[in-house]
Design a protein around this motif. Structure first.
Motif, PDB file in Angstrom:
ATOM      1  N   UNK A 193       3.037 -60.020 -36.395  1.00 47.75           N
ATOM      2  CA  UNK A 193       2.017 -60.190 -35.364  1.00 47.75           C
ATOM      3  C   UNK A 193       1.983 -58.974 -34.441  1.00 47.75           C
ATOM      4  N   UNK A 194       3.122 -58.322 -34.236  1.00 48.99           N
ATOM      5  CA  UNK A 194       3.148 -57.078 -33.457  1.00 48.99           C
ATOM      6  C   UNK A 194       2.356 -55.986 -34.178  1.00 48.99           C
ATOM      7  N   UNK A 195       2.523 -55.909 -35.501  1.00 52.79           N
ATOM      8  CA  UNK A 195       1.787 -54.921 -36.286  1.00 52.79           C
ATOM      9  C   UNK A 195       0.286 -55.211 -36.259  1.00 52.79           C
ATOM     10  N   UNK A 196      -0.057 -56.491 -36.232  1.00 53.45           N
ATOM     11  CA  UNK A 196      -1.462 -56.878 -36.158  1.00 53.45           C
ATOM     12  C   UNK A 196      -2.076 -56.351 -34.860  1.00 53.45           C
ATOM     13  N   UNK A 197      -1.331 -56.537 -33.764  1.00 51.75           N
ATOM     14  CA  UNK A 197      -1.802 -56.028 -32.473  1.00 51.75           C
ATOM     15  C   UNK A 197      -1.958 -54.512 -32.490  1.00 51.75           C
ATOM     16  N   UNK A 198      -1.125 -53.849 -33.311  1.00 50.26           N
ATOM     17  CA  UNK A 198      -1.171 -52.385 -33.391  1.00 50.26           C
ATOM     18  C   UNK A 198      -2.220 -51.890 -34.390  1.00 50.26           C
ATOM     19  N   UNK A 199      -2.972 -52.819 -35.008  1.00 44.29           N
ATOM     20  CA  UNK A 199      -4.021 -52.439 -35.944  1.00 44.29           C
ATOM     21  C   UNK A 199      -3.520 -52.086 -37.330  1.00 44.29           C
ATOM     22  N   UNK A 200      -2.277 -52.502 -37.679  1.00 42.66           N
ATOM     23  CA  UNK A 200      -1.697 -52.158 -38.980  1.00 42.66           C
ATOM     24  C   UNK A 200      -1.579 -53.361 -39.913  1.00 42.66           C
ATOM     25  N   UNK A 201      -2.112 -54.507 -39.504  1.00 45.12           N
ATOM     26  CA  UNK A 201      -1.993 -55.731 -40.291  1.00 45.12           C
ATOM     27  C   UNK A 201      -3.272 -56.541 -40.117  1.00 45.12           C
ATOM     28  N   UNK A 202      -3.727 -57.186 -41.192  1.00 47.46           N
ATOM     29  CA  UNK A 202      -4.919 -58.019 -41.043  1.00 47.46           C
ATOM     30  C   UNK A 202      -4.844 -59.326 -41.828  1.00 47.46           C
ATOM     31  N   UNK A 203      -3.647 -59.687 -42.290  1.00 46.42           N
ATOM     32  CA  UNK A 203      -3.461 -60.979 -42.966  1.00 46.42           C
ATOM     33  C   UNK A 203      -1.990 -61.370 -42.922  1.00 46.42           C
ATOM     34  N   UNK A 204      -1.754 -62.658 -42.850  1.00 45.75           N
ATOM     35  CA  UNK A 204      -0.372 -63.143 -42.827  1.00 45.75           C
ATOM     36  C   UNK A 204      -0.340 -64.570 -43.362  1.00 45.75           C
ATOM     37  N   UNK A 205       0.726 -64.903 -44.078  1.00 43.57           N
ATOM     38  CA  UNK A 205       0.926 -66.267 -44.564  1.00 43.57           C
ATOM     39  C   UNK A 205       2.154 -66.841 -43.871  1.00 43.57           C
ATOM     40  N   UNK A 206       2.033 -68.078 -43.431  1.00 40.91           N
ATOM     41  CA  UNK A 206       3.132 -68.795 -42.781  1.00 40.91           C
ATOM     42  C   UNK A 206       3.257 -70.158 -43.441  1.00 40.91           C
ATOM     43  N   UNK A 207       4.485 -70.692 -43.521  1.00 37.28           N
ATOM     44  CA  UNK A 207       4.698 -72.065 -43.969  1.00 37.28           C
ATOM     45  C   UNK A 207       5.482 -72.756 -42.860  1.00 37.28           C
ATOM     46  N   UNK A 208       4.813 -73.621 -42.122  1.00 35.14           N
ATOM     47  CA  UNK A 208       5.442 -74.249 -40.963  1.00 35.14           C
ATOM     48  C   UNK A 208       4.618 -75.440 -40.516  1.00 35.14           C
TER      49      UNK A 208
END
Length: 330
Positions: A193-208
């Motif tokens: 999520x930190x990388x997303x804020x930095x513009x380096x990430x645009x997808x993530x999968x979570x199991x929770x």
């Protein structure tokens, strides 16, 4: 070895159960029985839950010495199968992989693993993407060859295994994503999520469980979409991973306007088939007798009940646990 001593103690306990209470108490006073429960990382959810289970045993089984130790999904199954520990927390997905001898267990079938109780019946797979990617479905990722920069947690974890299998049901591989100009990051979710804020990430999968606070917060800063899993792909995934179908209701997150069909994993308390029936029965009696205490341990346990503990799962149940829950329903 320590596990041999523990097993010997367990067998001794089994023998004592054949006699009256006075004989058992005298024998237990002379030879304290040891039980070890593996959880997760120190201070994490699994550590809290394993310690909660351990405390129920201390409260109801005063002559049993209970130790809770840090662990990890994957190694927990291996150590339990070998008899190095008596109990462990584990996901149904990786436990089924272990029983089948599939990756990440490198062909070693740990088919003596058994279920004691379901600790958390809902751990939903949540697939978040930035609206800027143009993906409105997982099929879009394939059809448009979208260069996702996606995080799937660490190598060999539940999230990594589940994500790879999910993409496979749509005909997508990690290599495809890289070929299309994207990147698969194998780092923990909080770092992503930190990388997303930095513009380096645009997808993530979570199991929770849901809602997950960090995605709720991420949705306040970015235009997020949660991608659904089509019914046919759910069926394939459930067959392969032992998961079950689930719908995350609309409005769970502020950005989620519609119901989102997906699949759910379970958090389990597991043991080996060699664990004596009397030990399993004693543990389950302690847990059910102290169910109100377990509810207070963590919000994830607030709905725990004998019904949810014995909920259907893909993992074979220890015969003593099966008998315990069956008799409880009479």
């Amino acid at each position: 070895m320590e596990w041999r001593k523990s097993l010997a103690c367990a067998l001794a306990l089994a023998g004592m159960m054949a006699f009256g209470p006075g004989v058992r108490q005298a024998a237990l006073a002379a030879d304290t029985h040891n039980l070890t429960i593996l959880g997760g990382g120190s201070g994490g959810l699994w550590a809290i839950i394993s310690e909660g289970v351990g405390e129920t045993l201390r409260r109801s089984m005063p002559n049993v010495r209970v130790t809770t130790e840090p662990g990890k999904d994957g190694p927990n199954q291996v150590m339990t199968s070998r008899g190095e520990v008596q109990f462990a927390l584990a996901t149904d997905v990786l436990t089924l992989k272990a029983i089948k001898g599939e990756a990440p267990f490198k062909g070693r079938k740990l088919d003596n693993l058994r279920l004691v109780a379901v600790m958390n019946p809902i751990n939903a797979l949540q697939f978040f993407v930035d609206a800027k990617t143009g993906a409105k479905s997982i099929q879009d990722i394939k059809d448009k060859k979208i260069p996702l920069r996606i995080t799937v947690n660490r190598q060999g974890t539940l999230i990594d295994v589940a994500t790879e299998e999910l993409l496979k049901t749509y005909g997508i591989t990690y290599s495809d994503i890289a070929k299309w100009g994207g990147k698969v990051h194998k780092i923990p979710g909080p770092e992503a999520t930190d990388l997303w804020d930095a513009g380096q990430m645009d997808a993530i999968v979570e199991v929770s469980q849901f809602p997950t606070s960090r995605f709720y917060e991420l949705g306040q800063k970015h235009d997020l979409i949660m991608l659904p899993i089509d019914p046919a792909n759910q069926e394939k995934l459930n067959k392969e991973l032992g998961t079950s179908s689930l719908t995350i209701p609309a409005g769970t997150y502020s950005f989620q306007k519609e119901d989102c069909p997906t699949v759910s994993s379970q958090l389990l308390l597991i043991t080996s088939a060699d664990q004596p029936d009397e030990v399993i029965t004693g543990v389950l009696k302690a847990m059910t007798a102290n169910i109100d205490y377990l509810h207070s341990v963590h919000a994830n346990l607030r709905d725990l009940s004998p019904e949810t503990m014995s909920a259907n799962t893909s993992i074979p149940m220890h015969p003593a646990a099966e008998k315990f829950f069956r008799e409880l329903k009479k």
